[in-house]
Design a protein around this motif. Structure first.
Motif, PDB file in Angstrom:
ATOM      1  N   TYR A  64       0.821  -1.208   0.000  1.00 55.37           N
ATOM      2  CA  TYR A  64       0.000   0.000   0.000  1.00 55.37           C
ATOM      3  C   TYR A  64       0.856   1.260   0.000  1.00 55.37           C
ATOM      4  N   LYS A  65       1.946   1.246   0.737  1.00 57.39           N
ATOM      5  CA  LYS A  65       2.855   2.401   0.758  1.00 57.39           C
ATOM      6  C   LYS A  65       3.400   2.666  -0.643  1.00 57.39           C
ATOM      7  N   CYS A  66       3.899   1.633  -1.287  1.00 60.05           N
ATOM      8  CA  CYS A  66       4.530   1.808  -2.595  1.00 60.05           C
ATOM      9  C   CYS A  66       3.528   2.148  -3.695  1.00 60.05           C
ATOM     10  N   ILE A  67       2.363   1.543  -3.689  1.00 60.17           N
ATOM     11  CA  ILE A  67       1.392   1.858  -4.746  1.00 60.17           C
ATOM     12  C   ILE A  67       0.854   3.277  -4.564  1.00 60.17           C
ATOM     13  N   ARG A  68       0.690   3.716  -3.314  1.00 62.68           N
ATOM     14  CA  ARG A  68       0.288   5.105  -3.072  1.00 62.68           C
ATOM     15  C   ARG A  68       1.363   6.069  -3.571  1.00 62.68           C
ATOM     16  N   GLU A  69       2.629   5.713  -3.342  1.00 65.24           N
ATOM     17  CA  GLU A  69       3.720   6.570  -3.808  1.00 65.24           C
ATOM     18  C   GLU A  69       3.781   6.608  -5.334  1.00 65.24           C
TER      19      GLU A  69
END
Length: 95
Positions: A64-69
């Motif tokens: 979730y962190k990476c896809i949001r970024e």
């Protein structure tokens, strides 16, 4: 769009972007593979666990962190769903 070109364009775009890690690359590549397996559509609809499996990412928090970024940095548009029974929508930004 050709998936190989999409991946190549992504690599060109991130070449000087210090914010992008190998995890971001793994997720983007997994999204391209998922797209290929589902009829080369844009946007795609996917559950996080489907992409995590392809990208070899065990932690939902990391995903979730990476896809949001990737969304914030403008590499794709991520439209999450609050409903666990529905897939999130991911739009690719191809030229």
């Amino acid at each position: 769009m050709d998936d190989l070109k999409a991946l190549s364009d992504f690599f060109l775009a991130i070449e000087k972007d210090f914010r992008i890690s190998s995890t971001h690359v793994a997720i983007f590549a997994a999204l391209i593979q998922f797209r290929k397996n589902n009829g080369v559509i844009n946007p795609i609809e996917a559950y996080s666990f489907e992409i995590q499996k392809i990208a070899k990412i065990a932690s939902p928090k990391t995903y979730y962190k990476c896809i949001r970024e990737l969304h914030e940095y403008g590499y794709l548009t991520y439209v999450p769903t609050k409903n666990k029974q529905k897939r999130s929508t991911i739009y690719f930004h191809f030229k």
